[in-house]
Scaffold this motif. Sequence first.
Motif, PDB file in Angstrom:
ATOM      1  N   ASN A 177       0.829  -1.204   0.000  1.00 36.22           N
ATOM      2  CA  ASN A 177       0.000   0.000   0.000  1.00 36.22           C
ATOM      3  C   ASN A 177       0.867   1.259   0.000  1.00 36.22           C
ATOM      4  O   ASN A 177       0.663   2.164  -0.813  1.00 36.22           O
ATOM      5  CB  ASN A 177      -0.941  -0.018   1.207  1.00 36.22           C
ATOM      6  N   LEU A 178       1.845   1.318   0.897  1.00 33.01           N
ATOM      7  CA  LEU A 178       2.714   2.497   0.985  1.00 33.01           C
ATOM      8  C   LEU A 178       3.537   2.683  -0.292  1.00 33.01           C
ATOM      9  O   LEU A 178       3.681   3.798  -0.796  1.00 33.01           O
ATOM     10  CB  LEU A 178       3.643   2.365   2.197  1.00 33.01           C
ATOM     11  N   ILE A 179       4.059   1.588  -0.801  1.00 28.06           N
ATOM     12  CA  ILE A 179       4.884   1.655  -2.012  1.00 28.06           C
ATOM     13  C   ILE A 179       4.065   2.121  -3.211  1.00 28.06           C
ATOM     14  O   ILE A 179       4.487   2.991  -3.975  1.00 28.06           O
ATOM     15  CB  ILE A 179       5.535   0.278  -2.295  1.00 28.06           C
ATOM     16  N   VAL A 180       2.874   1.557  -3.371  1.00 30.61           N
ATOM     17  CA  VAL A 180       2.043   1.915  -4.525  1.00 30.61           C
ATOM     18  C   VAL A 180       1.605   3.373  -4.445  1.00 30.61           C
ATOM     19  O   VAL A 180       1.623   4.088  -5.441  1.00 30.61           O
ATOM     20  CB  VAL A 180       0.840   0.957  -4.670  1.00 30.61           C
ATOM     21  N   TRP A 181       1.224   3.850  -3.255  1.00 33.26           N
ATOM     22  CA  TRP A 181       0.827   5.260  -3.132  1.00 33.26           C
ATOM     23  C   TRP A 181       1.958   6.181  -3.558  1.00 33.26           C
ATOM     24  O   TRP A 181       1.723   7.203  -4.203  1.00 33.26           O
ATOM     25  CB  TRP A 181       0.375   5.604  -1.712  1.00 33.26           C
ATOM     26  N   ASP A 182       3.198   5.817  -3.189  1.00 36.22           N
ATOM     27  CA  ASP A 182       4.336   6.633  -3.623  1.00 36.22           C
ATOM     28  C   ASP A 182       4.441   6.662  -5.143  1.00 36.22           C
ATOM     29  O   ASP A 182       4.771   7.686  -5.725  1.00 36.22           O
ATOM     30  CB  ASP A 182       5.641   6.093  -3.033  1.00 36.22           C
ATOM     31  N   GLY A 183       4.162   5.539  -5.766  1.00 33.14           N
ATOM     32  CA  GLY A 183       4.267   5.467  -7.221  1.00 33.14           C
ATOM     33  C   GLY A 183       3.165   6.196  -7.950  1.00 33.14           C
ATOM     34  O   GLY A 183       3.420   6.900  -8.924  1.00 33.14           O
ATOM     35  N   ILE A 184       1.924   6.070  -7.484  1.00 36.03           N
ATOM     36  CA  ILE A 184       0.831   6.669  -8.258  1.00 36.03           C
ATOM     37  C   ILE A 184       0.711   8.176  -8.068  1.00 36.03           C
ATOM     38  O   ILE A 184      -0.030   8.820  -8.807  1.00 36.03           O
ATOM     39  CB  ILE A 184      -0.530   5.960  -8.035  1.00 36.03           C
ATOM     40  N   LYS A 185       1.465   8.732  -7.132  1.00 36.69           N
ATOM     41  CA  LYS A 185       1.497  10.194  -6.999  1.00 36.69           C
ATOM     42  C   LYS A 185       1.932  10.846  -8.305  1.00 36.69           C
ATOM     43  O   LYS A 185       1.537  11.948  -8.626  1.00 36.69           O
ATOM     44  CB  LYS A 185       2.478  10.610  -5.898  1.00 36.69           C
ATOM     45  N   GLU A 186       2.767  10.118  -9.064  1.00 36.56           N
ATOM     46  CA  GLU A 186       3.281  10.626 -10.335  1.00 36.56           C
ATOM     47  C   GLU A 186       2.164  10.853 -11.367  1.00 36.56           C
ATOM     48  O   GLU A 186       2.356  11.562 -12.327  1.00 36.56           O
ATOM     49  CB  GLU A 186       4.289   9.628 -10.933  1.00 36.56           C
ATOM     50  N   TYR A 237       9.625  -7.268  -6.253  1.00 39.84           N
ATOM     51  CA  TYR A 237      10.917  -6.691  -6.619  1.00 39.84           C
ATOM     52  C   TYR A 237      11.188  -6.891  -8.109  1.00 39.84           C
ATOM     53  O   TYR A 237      11.651  -5.976  -8.789  1.00 39.84           O
ATOM     54  CB  TYR A 237      12.025  -7.326  -5.771  1.00 39.84           C
ATOM     55  N   ASP A 238      10.863  -8.079  -8.632  1.00 45.05           N
ATOM     56  CA  ASP A 238      11.023  -8.334 -10.070  1.00 45.05           C
ATOM     57  C   ASP A 238      10.136  -7.404 -10.899  1.00 45.05           C
ATOM     58  O   ASP A 238      10.569  -6.887 -11.934  1.00 45.05           O
ATOM     59  CB  ASP A 238      10.684  -9.790 -10.399  1.00 45.05           C
ATOM     60  N   ALA A 281      10.288   6.295 -13.683  1.00 48.05           N
ATOM     61  CA  ALA A 281      10.408   7.131 -12.479  1.00 48.05           C
ATOM     62  C   ALA A 281       9.551   6.586 -11.343  1.00 48.05           C
ATOM     63  O   ALA A 281       9.950   6.600 -10.175  1.00 48.05           O
ATOM     64  CB  ALA A 281      10.003   8.573 -12.800  1.00 48.05           C
ATOM     65  N   MET A 282       8.379   6.092 -11.696  1.00 47.48           N
ATOM     66  CA  MET A 282       7.477   5.527 -10.705  1.00 47.48           C
ATOM     67  C   MET A 282       8.114   4.303 -10.047  1.00 47.48           C
ATOM     68  O   MET A 282       8.090   4.162  -8.817  1.00 47.48           O
ATOM     69  CB  MET A 282       6.181   5.140 -11.401  1.00 47.48           C
ATOM     70  N   ALA A 283       8.693   3.423 -10.837  1.00 48.01           N
ATOM     71  CA  ALA A 283       9.333   2.219 -10.301  1.00 48.01           C
ATOM     72  C   ALA A 283      10.522   2.581  -9.423  1.00 48.01           C
ATOM     73  O   ALA A 283      10.729   1.985  -8.359  1.00 48.01           O
ATOM     74  CB  ALA A 283       9.762   1.305 -11.444  1.00 48.01           C
ATOM     75  N   ILE A 284      11.277   3.574  -9.831  1.00 48.01           N
ATOM     76  CA  ILE A 284      12.443   4.007  -9.033  1.00 48.01           C
ATOM     77  C   ILE A 284      11.980   4.549  -7.691  1.00 48.01           C
ATOM     78  O   ILE A 284      12.541   4.218  -6.638  1.00 48.01           O
ATOM     79  CB  ILE A 284      13.279   5.040  -9.817  1.00 48.01           C
ATOM     80  N   ALA A 285      10.933   5.383  -7.713  1.00 48.95           N
ATOM     81  CA  ALA A 285      10.394   5.948  -6.459  1.00 48.95           C
ATOM     82  C   ALA A 285       9.875   4.837  -5.550  1.00 48.95           C
ATOM     83  O   ALA A 285      10.072   4.868  -4.330  1.00 48.95           O
ATOM     84  CB  ALA A 285       9.283   6.952  -6.770  1.00 48.95           C
ATOM     85  N   MET A 286       9.231   3.864  -6.147  1.00 50.57           N
ATOM     86  CA  MET A 286       8.678   2.762  -5.355  1.00 50.57           C
ATOM     87  C   MET A 286       9.776   1.888  -4.778  1.00 50.57           C
ATOM     88  O   MET A 286       9.672   1.418  -3.648  1.00 50.57           O
ATOM     89  CB  MET A 286       7.726   1.931  -6.219  1.00 50.57           C
ATOM     90  N   LYS A 287      10.848   1.691  -5.534  1.00 51.68           N
ATOM     91  CA  LYS A 287      11.947   0.849  -5.035  1.00 51.68           C
ATOM     92  C   LYS A 287      12.669   1.493  -3.864  1.00 51.68           C
ATOM     93  O   LYS A 287      13.219   0.792  -3.025  1.00 51.68           O
ATOM     94  CB  LYS A 287      12.928   0.544  -6.163  1.00 51.68           C
TER      95      LYS A 287
END
Length: 185
Positions: free
Chosen positions: A24-33, A160-161, A176-182
Amino acid sequence: MVRRTGCINDGKNLHVRCIAHIINLIVWDGIKEHGVCIDRVRNAVKYVKNSPARILRFKDLVQKANIDSKSSLSFDVPTRWNSTYIMLETALKFRRVFSGLSLPDGEDLNDNERPPEPEDWEKVERLVLFLEGFYLLTKRISGSHYVTANKGLGEIASMYDMLNNWEQSEDLNFQAMAIAMKKNF
Protein backbone atom coordinates in the motif's frame (compact mmCIF):
# COMPACT_ATOMS: atom_id res chain seq x y z
CA MET A 1 26.68 0.59 28.61
CA VAL A 2 25.52 -1.88 25.96
CA ARG A 3 22.36 -3.75 26.83
CA ARG A 4 22.20 -7.30 25.50
CA THR A 5 18.83 -8.74 24.58
CA GLY A 6 19.97 -12.13 23.40
CA CYS A 7 18.53 -11.39 19.97
CA ILE A 8 20.42 -10.99 16.75
CA ASN A 9 20.84 -7.28 15.95
CA ASP A 10 19.21 -6.46 19.30
CA GLY A 11 15.86 -7.64 18.00
CA LYS A 12 15.57 -4.91 15.37
CA ASN A 13 14.53 -7.46 12.76
CA LEU A 14 11.83 -9.16 14.80
CA HIS A 15 9.04 -6.78 13.83
CA VAL A 16 7.75 -7.77 10.38
CA ARG A 17 5.26 -5.34 8.92
CA CYS A 18 2.23 -6.56 7.05
CA ILE A 19 3.20 -7.12 3.43
CA ALA A 20 -0.13 -5.72 2.24
CA HIS A 21 0.52 -2.50 4.21
CA ILE A 22 4.00 -2.21 2.70
CA ILE A 23 2.58 -2.69 -0.80
CA ASN A 24 0.00 0.00 0.00
CA LEU A 25 2.71 2.50 0.99
CA ILE A 26 4.88 1.65 -2.01
CA VAL A 27 2.04 1.91 -4.52
CA TRP A 28 0.83 5.26 -3.13
CA ASP A 29 4.34 6.63 -3.62
CA GLY A 30 4.27 5.47 -7.22
CA ILE A 31 0.83 6.67 -8.26
CA LYS A 32 1.50 10.19 -7.00
CA GLU A 33 3.28 10.63 -10.33
CA HIS A 34 -0.07 10.25 -12.15
CA GLY A 35 -2.29 12.42 -9.98
CA VAL A 36 -3.73 14.58 -12.76
CA CYS A 37 -4.93 11.76 -15.02
CA ILE A 38 -6.34 9.89 -11.99
CA ASP A 39 -8.16 13.02 -10.81
CA ARG A 40 -9.60 13.61 -14.27
CA VAL A 41 -11.00 10.08 -14.48
CA ARG A 42 -12.28 10.31 -10.89
CA ASN A 43 -14.09 13.57 -11.70
CA ALA A 44 -15.62 12.06 -14.84
CA VAL A 45 -16.90 9.08 -12.82
CA LYS A 46 -18.23 11.43 -10.14
CA TYR A 47 -19.98 13.56 -12.76
CA VAL A 48 -21.81 10.52 -14.16
CA LYS A 49 -22.64 8.91 -10.82
CA ASN A 50 -23.98 12.09 -9.19
CA SER A 51 -27.05 12.28 -11.40
CA PRO A 52 -29.66 9.61 -12.16
CA ALA A 53 -30.23 11.20 -15.58
CA ARG A 54 -26.52 11.02 -16.41
CA ILE A 55 -26.37 7.40 -15.23
CA LEU A 56 -29.22 6.55 -17.61
CA ARG A 57 -27.52 8.44 -20.45
CA PHE A 58 -24.26 6.62 -19.66
CA LYS A 59 -26.00 3.21 -19.73
CA ASP A 60 -27.66 4.13 -23.02
CA LEU A 61 -24.30 5.05 -24.55
CA VAL A 62 -22.80 1.79 -23.25
CA GLN A 63 -25.53 -0.14 -25.00
CA LYS A 64 -25.13 1.84 -28.25
CA ALA A 65 -21.36 1.27 -28.16
CA ASN A 66 -21.96 -2.49 -27.80
CA ILE A 67 -19.77 -2.67 -24.71
CA ASP A 68 -20.47 -5.99 -23.06
CA SER A 69 -19.43 -5.54 -19.45
CA LYS A 70 -21.05 -6.40 -16.16
CA SER A 71 -18.87 -3.75 -14.49
CA SER A 72 -20.30 -0.51 -13.23
CA LEU A 73 -18.54 2.71 -12.42
CA SER A 74 -17.25 2.98 -8.88
CA PHE A 75 -15.60 5.62 -6.74
CA ASP A 76 -12.29 5.00 -5.11
CA VAL A 77 -11.54 5.32 -1.42
CA PRO A 78 -8.70 7.77 -0.75
CA THR A 79 -6.93 5.44 1.70
CA ARG A 80 -7.11 2.30 -0.44
CA TRP A 81 -5.05 2.33 -3.62
CA ASN A 82 -6.64 -0.90 -4.82
CA SER A 83 -10.00 0.89 -5.02
CA THR A 84 -8.29 3.47 -7.25
CA TYR A 85 -7.05 0.61 -9.42
CA ILE A 86 -10.59 -0.83 -9.67
CA MET A 87 -12.06 2.60 -10.47
CA LEU A 88 -9.48 3.16 -13.24
CA GLU A 89 -9.79 -0.36 -14.65
CA THR A 90 -13.58 -0.07 -14.83
CA ALA A 91 -13.56 3.46 -16.27
CA LEU A 92 -11.09 2.33 -18.92
CA LYS A 93 -13.62 -0.21 -20.21
CA PHE A 94 -15.99 2.70 -20.86
CA ARG A 95 -13.55 5.30 -22.16
CA ARG A 96 -15.43 5.58 -25.50
CA VAL A 97 -18.64 6.27 -23.59
CA PHE A 98 -17.07 9.10 -21.60
CA SER A 99 -16.13 10.83 -24.84
CA GLY A 100 -19.83 10.75 -25.83
CA LEU A 101 -20.90 12.57 -22.69
CA SER A 102 -20.87 16.31 -22.22
CA LEU A 103 -18.43 16.45 -19.33
CA PRO A 104 -17.92 19.83 -17.67
CA ASP A 105 -15.15 21.83 -19.27
CA GLY A 106 -14.19 25.45 -19.12
CA GLU A 107 -11.59 27.98 -18.16
CA ASP A 108 -12.81 28.10 -14.57
CA LEU A 109 -11.76 24.47 -13.98
CA ASN A 110 -8.40 23.48 -12.54
CA ASP A 111 -6.19 21.30 -14.71
CA ASN A 112 -7.06 18.13 -12.78
CA GLU A 113 -10.82 18.91 -12.97
CA ARG A 114 -10.94 18.85 -16.76
CA PRO A 115 -12.35 15.82 -18.61
CA PRO A 116 -9.86 13.06 -19.42
CA GLU A 117 -8.09 13.66 -22.71
CA PRO A 118 -6.79 10.90 -25.01
CA GLU A 119 -3.33 11.21 -23.43
CA ASP A 120 -4.89 10.73 -19.98
CA TRP A 121 -6.61 7.54 -21.10
CA GLU A 122 -3.30 6.26 -22.52
CA LYS A 123 -1.60 6.94 -19.17
CA VAL A 124 -4.47 5.29 -17.30
CA GLU A 125 -4.21 2.26 -19.57
CA ARG A 126 -0.50 1.85 -18.77
CA LEU A 127 -1.14 2.62 -15.09
CA VAL A 128 -3.78 -0.13 -14.87
CA LEU A 129 -1.33 -2.54 -16.48
CA PHE A 130 1.35 -1.46 -13.99
CA LEU A 131 -0.93 -1.71 -10.95
CA GLU A 132 -2.52 -5.02 -11.94
CA GLY A 133 0.50 -6.97 -10.69
CA PHE A 134 0.37 -5.24 -7.32
CA TYR A 135 -3.40 -5.71 -7.12
CA LEU A 136 -3.13 -9.44 -7.75
CA LEU A 137 -0.21 -9.69 -5.33
CA THR A 138 -2.24 -7.95 -2.62
CA LYS A 139 -5.16 -10.31 -3.19
CA ARG A 140 -2.88 -13.36 -2.90
CA ILE A 141 -1.36 -12.28 0.40
CA SER A 142 -4.43 -10.77 2.03
CA GLY A 143 -6.35 -13.95 2.68
CA SER A 144 -8.16 -14.20 5.98
CA HIS A 145 -9.25 -17.84 5.74
CA TYR A 146 -5.85 -19.35 4.96
CA VAL A 147 -2.25 -18.88 5.98
CA THR A 148 -0.36 -16.36 3.87
CA ALA A 149 2.85 -15.87 5.89
CA ASN A 150 4.53 -18.75 4.05
CA LYS A 151 4.05 -16.88 0.76
CA GLY A 152 5.80 -13.75 1.99
CA LEU A 153 9.32 -14.18 0.67
CA GLY A 154 8.21 -15.37 -2.76
CA GLU A 155 5.71 -12.51 -3.05
CA ILE A 156 8.30 -9.94 -1.99
CA ALA A 157 10.68 -11.31 -4.63
CA SER A 158 7.87 -11.15 -7.19
CA MET A 159 7.21 -7.49 -6.32
CA TYR A 160 10.92 -6.69 -6.62
CA ASP A 161 11.02 -8.33 -10.07
CA MET A 162 7.98 -6.28 -11.16
CA LEU A 163 9.69 -3.07 -10.07
CA ASN A 164 12.92 -4.05 -11.83
CA ASN A 165 11.03 -4.74 -15.05
CA TRP A 166 9.21 -1.42 -14.91
CA GLU A 167 12.45 0.37 -14.05
CA GLN A 168 13.72 -0.79 -17.45
CA SER A 169 10.58 0.49 -19.20
CA GLU A 170 10.90 2.83 -22.15
CA ASP A 171 8.15 4.94 -20.60
CA LEU A 172 9.97 7.53 -18.49
CA ASN A 173 6.95 8.14 -16.23
CA PHE A 174 6.74 4.49 -15.26
CA GLN A 175 10.48 4.25 -14.97
CA ALA A 176 10.41 7.13 -12.48
CA MET A 177 7.48 5.53 -10.71
CA ALA A 178 9.33 2.22 -10.30
CA ILE A 179 12.44 4.01 -9.03
CA ALA A 180 10.39 5.95 -6.46
CA MET A 181 8.68 2.76 -5.36
CA LYS A 182 11.95 0.85 -5.03
CA LYS A 183 13.31 3.49 -2.66
CA ASN A 184 10.64 2.51 -0.13
CA PHE A 185 10.81 -1.15 -1.02
